[in-house]
Design a protein around this motif. Structure first.
Motif, mmCIF file in Angstrom:
data_model
loop_
_atom_site.group_PDB
_atom_site.id
_atom_site.type_symbol
_atom_site.label_atom_id
_atom_site.label_comp_id
_atom_site.label_asym_id
_atom_site.label_seq_id
_atom_site.Cartn_x
_atom_site.Cartn_y
_atom_site.Cartn_z
ATOM 1 N N TYR A 103 -8.723 -5.927 9.675
ATOM 2 C CA TYR A 103 -7.821 -5.536 10.765
ATOM 3 C C TYR A 103 -6.353 -5.591 10.403
ATOM 4 O O TYR A 103 -5.522 -4.983 11.072
ATOM 5 C CB TYR A 103 -8.142 -6.338 12.026
ATOM 6 N N THR A 104 -6.035 -6.306 9.342
ATOM 7 C CA THR A 104 -4.654 -6.274 8.881
ATOM 8 C C THR A 104 -4.289 -4.846 8.482
ATOM 9 O O THR A 104 -3.246 -4.310 8.880
ATOM 10 C CB THR A 104 -4.478 -7.201 7.669
ATOM 11 N N ARG A 105 -5.185 -4.200 7.732
ATOM 12 C CA ARG A 105 -4.890 -2.846 7.277
ATOM 13 C C ARG A 105 -5.109 -1.816 8.392
ATOM 14 O O ARG A 105 -4.499 -0.751 8.387
ATOM 15 C CB ARG A 105 -5.722 -2.509 6.040
ATOM 16 N N VAL A 106 -5.982 -2.144 9.363
ATOM 17 C CA VAL A 106 -6.123 -1.256 10.530
ATOM 18 C C VAL A 106 -4.782 -1.191 11.262
ATOM 19 O O VAL A 106 -4.257 -0.102 11.555
ATOM 20 C CB VAL A 106 -7.228 -1.749 11.486
ATOM 21 N N LEU A 107 -4.205 -2.369 11.525
ATOM 22 C CA LEU A 107 -2.930 -2.382 12.255
ATOM 23 C C LEU A 107 -1.829 -1.727 11.425
ATOM 24 O O LEU A 107 -0.989 -1.004 11.961
ATOM 25 C CB LEU A 107 -2.543 -3.811 12.623
ATOM 26 N N ALA A 108 -1.849 -1.972 10.120
ATOM 27 C CA ALA A 108 -0.855 -1.326 9.257
ATOM 28 C C ALA A 108 -0.982 0.190 9.379
ATOM 29 O O ALA A 108 0.019 0.906 9.522
ATOM 30 C CB ALA A 108 -1.045 -1.768 7.812
ATOM 31 N N GLY A 109 -2.225 0.693 9.371
ATOM 32 C CA GLY A 109 -2.450 2.135 9.473
ATOM 33 C C GLY A 109 -2.010 2.679 10.826
ATOM 34 O O GLY A 109 -1.427 3.758 10.918
ATOM 35 N N VAL A 110 -2.275 1.898 11.898
ATOM 36 C CA VAL A 110 -1.858 2.335 13.234
ATOM 37 C C VAL A 110 -0.334 2.428 13.303
ATOM 38 O O VAL A 110 0.231 3.376 13.870
ATOM 39 C CB VAL A 110 -2.414 1.364 14.297
ATOM 40 N N LEU A 111 0.325 1.432 12.681
ATOM 41 C CA LEU A 111 1.791 1.458 12.669
ATOM 42 C C LEU A 111 2.305 2.707 11.960
ATOM 43 O O LEU A 111 3.240 3.375 12.428
ATOM 44 C CB LEU A 111 2.331 0.220 11.951
ATOM 45 N N VAL A 112 1.675 3.037 10.837
ATOM 46 C CA VAL A 112 2.099 4.220 10.076
ATOM 47 C C VAL A 112 1.963 5.475 10.952
ATOM 48 O O VAL A 112 2.869 6.298 11.038
ATOM 49 C CB VAL A 112 1.285 4.363 8.779
ATOM 50 N N ILE A 113 0.795 5.594 11.614
ATOM 51 C CA ILE A 113 0.599 6.770 12.473
ATOM 52 C C ILE A 113 1.690 6.825 13.536
ATOM 53 O O ILE A 113 2.302 7.874 13.781
ATOM 54 C CB ILE A 113 -0.803 6.733 13.141
ATOM 55 N N GLY A 114 1.961 5.671 14.167
ATOM 56 C CA GLY A 114 2.989 5.636 15.216
ATOM 57 C C GLY A 114 4.337 6.097 14.699
ATOM 58 O O GLY A 114 5.035 6.890 15.344
ATOM 59 N N ILE A 115 4.699 5.595 13.507
ATOM 60 C CA ILE A 115 6.010 5.960 12.961
ATOM 61 C C ILE A 115 6.058 7.448 12.641
ATOM 62 O O ILE A 115 7.035 8.145 12.960
ATOM 63 C CB ILE A 115 6.316 5.102 11.707
ATOM 64 N N VAL A 116 4.989 7.971 12.030
ATOM 65 C CA VAL A 116 4.962 9.392 11.676
ATOM 66 C C VAL A 116 5.035 10.257 12.935
ATOM 67 O O VAL A 116 5.787 11.232 13.001
ATOM 68 C CB VAL A 116 3.696 9.723 10.856
ATOM 69 N N VAL A 117 4.259 9.888 13.970
ATOM 70 C CA VAL A 117 4.271 10.675 15.205
ATOM 71 C C VAL A 117 5.674 10.675 15.819
ATOM 72 O O VAL A 117 6.187 11.715 16.252
ATOM 73 C CB VAL A 117 3.232 10.121 16.215
ATOM 74 N N THR A 118 6.306 9.486 15.827
ATOM 75 C CA THR A 118 7.652 9.416 16.396
ATOM 76 C C THR A 118 8.612 10.314 15.622
ATOM 77 O O THR A 118 9.411 11.045 16.218
ATOM 78 C CB THR A 118 8.154 7.958 16.365
ATOM 79 N N ALA A 119 8.502 10.270 14.287
ATOM 80 C CA ALA A 119 9.406 11.077 13.466
ATOM 81 C C ALA A 119 9.181 12.562 13.727
ATOM 82 O O ALA A 119 10.138 13.341 13.871
ATOM 83 C CB ALA A 119 9.194 10.755 11.986
ATOM 84 N N ILE A 120 7.909 12.969 13.829
ATOM 85 C CA ILE A 120 7.626 14.398 14.035
ATOM 86 C C ILE A 120 8.063 14.837 15.429
ATOM 87 O O ILE A 120 8.638 15.917 15.607
ATOM 88 C CB ILE A 120 6.132 14.677 13.796
ATOM 89 N N THR A 121 7.817 13.974 16.418
ATOM 90 C CA THR A 121 8.271 14.300 17.776
ATOM 91 C C THR A 121 9.782 14.473 17.803
ATOM 92 O O THR A 121 10.309 15.373 18.465
ATOM 93 C CB THR A 121 7.861 13.177 18.749
ATOM 94 N N ASP A 150 0.798 -1.227 0.000
ATOM 95 C CA ASP A 150 0.000 0.000 0.000
ATOM 96 C C ASP A 150 0.829 1.276 0.000
ATOM 97 O O ASP A 150 0.311 2.350 0.325
ATOM 98 C CB ASP A 150 -0.912 0.038 1.244
ATOM 99 N N VAL A 151 2.116 1.191 -0.296
ATOM 100 C CA VAL A 151 2.995 2.357 -0.104
ATOM 101 C C VAL A 151 2.469 3.643 -0.750
ATOM 102 O O VAL A 151 2.395 4.678 -0.073
ATOM 103 C CB VAL A 151 4.432 2.037 -0.554
ATOM 104 N N PRO A 152 2.065 3.642 -2.028
ATOM 105 C CA PRO A 152 1.617 4.916 -2.624
ATOM 106 C C PRO A 152 0.419 5.519 -1.896
ATOM 107 O O PRO A 152 0.395 6.713 -1.592
ATOM 108 C CB PRO A 152 1.241 4.530 -4.052
ATOM 109 N N ALA A 153 -0.567 4.669 -1.546
ATOM 110 C CA ALA A 153 -1.749 5.165 -0.839
ATOM 111 C C ALA A 153 -1.345 5.709 0.540
ATOM 112 O O ALA A 153 -1.836 6.747 0.995
ATOM 113 C CB ALA A 153 -2.766 4.041 -0.678
ATOM 114 N N THR A 154 -0.418 5.003 1.194
ATOM 115 C CA THR A 154 0.028 5.436 2.522
ATOM 116 C C THR A 154 0.682 6.805 2.462
ATOM 117 O O THR A 154 0.436 7.670 3.302
ATOM 118 C CB THR A 154 1.029 4.410 3.094
#
Lengths: 270, 310
Positions: free
Chosen positions: B277-295, B110-114
């Motif tokens: 839920y596979t894509r829910v968890l994938a989306g949660v992971l993306v949010i976590g990574i983005v938040v960590t990077a911005i922090t 899903d990289v482009p959509a992400t």
């Protein structure tokens, strides 16, 4: 003409226990170019008095005049050095000085301010430290920057509130000599008028032309003495002479009387 | 060689072996190859760090990397076992607990959509967040500086900040011209109160000696506010802004529920509605990574602007 005149000055404080009188009916004058020390035990109101001269505190009655005009606000015509390091921690040593100069000399160019700052940093022996932040400097160095800042403002009046109070004894003597050499070495006719608050009698004798002793609660002027020493002064020539001891013991006994009175008084209260 | 005999490296081997066990999750097709690939990437980072970060100063950085990667290995082992290899993975629960391999496969495909989601969400967050800071910091300076207004304002803002911004959503939709404006508004409200409270408490706590020192220089009101009070309160302002940023990300999902058709929060919410839920968890992971990077970036900025502190 008197540079500073204090006439019948009283200052009242409000605190949790109600109002109390810090200074009562204080009157004195400071001549232009004179170095006056105000000595007294802690709590006698001497810092309050300096606060009035700085314009940070308003008198309850009486008045304080600068050049014949009542002091109502703080201003860059009086440069101040405080006991506790009053440098702005987010500015470098040089930044602190250029900021003060920009306030004192509005319209001065950045280059001119930098030049003045560098000159005074050099004069207080901190040439290589211009880019350091205050936390990177020792207490004595910070206080040297504060002195450089005050001198760089080029005000006629220098108000100093126990500037060396937090500096160890060895460095304090060096700082006193530095201050005198900068003040005595002022070019031309105009030495600055200095009002120097301290609780250290030796410091007052060494630095001043005249000493005003304030004691009691509320604080009143209890003694005024003129020091006999010529300038320029160095510690070795002054400390230890018989005249020095006489002067010193005279002031110390007044100092102790006041402290004893107060301790005695508190015993009665207890 | 001795340097490689560490717990994180041991966990890496265990993680790789665990992937090879037979799968029991019948609801979600696992992809052990993807999990092993991720483990190899992490292990490669660990090895680079092991051999490049030397000396006293970088020792701390190495320790952090090594501990974090070790933790990730441990977590992935637990996740793999629980979601794919142990009896717990069998049955209907398997649909809600996809194994890590499946989630990583979804992420990769899903990289482009992400990327589009990240860009859209960040646009929304920064618009609301920066607008909030642009209003809250000057307002906090003024309110805090005028002590009387500050005292009243601190009570009022405590009351208002206790209301969840979600409550405002219907009003925002009715009053604001577009759905997007309503979304921005939610983020704005979420970050406004912490930033305002931080600024006001910063101003109210500026030391007296600093103010006296500035007054004795004859500083005028605007100089006083912007060259003295503002920098002196900056540490507390940063605390407020940090809080505001965290709350913004928490409310991202709510904000993107209003009218968005893309974004990280929308994405998670959307797949949750479809039970993917596979894509829910994938989306949660993306949010976590983005938040960590911005922090991380935010902390670097803070470190730079507060470099004058010990």
């Amino acid at each position: 003409m008197d540079k500073i005149a204090v006439e019948g000055l009283s200052v009242e404080y409000e605190d949790r226990n109600g109002a109390f009188l810090a200074l009562e009916d204080v009157t004195f004058q400071v001549r232009e170019g004179e170095f006056l020390s105000i000595v007294g035990p802690s709590g006698c109101g001497k810092s309050t008095l300096l606060g009035v001269l700085q314009g940070l505190r308003q008198p309850t009655s009486g008045r304080a005049l600068l050049n014949g005009q009542p002091i109502t606000t703080a201003g860059a015509d009086r440069a101040a050095v405080f006991q506790h390091y009053s440098l702005f921690p987010w500015m470098t040593a040089r930044g602190n000085i250029t900021f003060a100069v920009s306030q004192a000399k509005r319209g001065s160019s950045r280059r001119e301010r930098e030049r003045i700052a560098n000159r005074f940093l050099q004069e207080v022996g901190l040439k290589g430290f211009g880019n350091k932040y205050p936390f990177q400097l020792s207490g004595g160095m910070q206080q040297r920057v504060a002195i450089a800042r005050a001198l760089a403002m080029d005000a006629d009046v220098l108000l100093m509130d126990e500037p060396f109070g937090a500096i160890d004894v060895k460095n304090r003597a060096a700082m006193q000599e530095l201050l005198l050499s900068l003040w005595e070495g002022e070019p031309g006719s105009g030495r600055k008028t200095v009002v120097f608050v301290t609780h250290d009698i030796d410091e007052a004798i060494f630095l001043s032309d005249r000493i005003l002793m304030i004691a009691g609660r509320p604080g009143r002027v209890v003694k005024e003495v003129t020091t006999p020493y010529p300038r320029p002064r160095v510690h070795e020539e002054i400390v230890g002479g018989s005249a020095y001891f006489q002067l010193r013991s005279q002031l110390v006994s007044l100092f102790l009387d006041d402290v004893r009175d107060r301790i005695g008084g508190e015993e009665v209260v207890l | 060689m001795k340097r490689l005999l560490t717990i994180p490296n041991g966990l890496f081997v265990v993680l790789a072996l665990v992937q090879l066990l037979p799968g029991r999750n019948t609801r979600v097709p696992d992809s052990p190859a993807h999990a092993i690939a991720l483990a190899c990437v992490l292990e490669a980072v660990l090895l680079v760090v092991t051999y490049r970060f030397k000396g006293v100063k970088r020792r701390a950085a190495f320790n952090v990397c090594s501990d974090v990667i070790g933790f990730l290995f441990g977590f992935l082992i637990f996740w793999t076992l629980a979601a794919a290899k142990l009896p717990s993975a069998a049955g209907s629960k398997g649909a809600v607990f996809p194994p890590p391999g499946a989630v990583i496969r979804a992420l990769v495909s899903d990289v482009p959509a992400t990327l589009k989601n990240i860009v859209d969400s960040l646009g929304l967050i920064f618009q609301g967040y920066l607008l909030a800071l642009a209003v809250a910091i000057p307002l906090g300076l003024l309110l805090g500086w005028h002590a009387r207004a500050g005292a009243a304002a601190s009570y009022i803002s405590k009351f208002l900040s206790s209301i969840s911004p979600i409550v405002y959503i219907p009003y925002a939709i009715v009053l604001l011209p577009t759905f997007r404006a309503a979304s921005v508004f939610v983020i704005f409200v979420a970050s406004f109160w912490p930033a305002l409270a931080g600024t006001m408490s910063g101003v109210l706590n500026v030391e007296r000696r600093i103010l006296d020192s500035a007054r004795s220089l004859g500083a005028r009101q605007t100089t006083m506010l912007f060259r003295i009070v503002l920098p002196a309160s900056l540490p507390q302002i940063f605390i407020g802004c940090n809080q505001g940023l965290s709350v913004s990300f928490v409310l991202l999902t709510s904000a993107e529920m209003i009218g968005a058709r893309s974004g990280m929060g929308y994405n998670v919410n959307n797949f949750a509605n479809f039970g993917n839920y596979t894509r829910v968890l994938a989306g949660v992971l993306v949010i976590g990574i983005v938040v960590t990077a911005i922090t991380f970036c935010f902390n670097r900025l803070q470190g730079f602007l507060l470099r004058w502190r010990q």
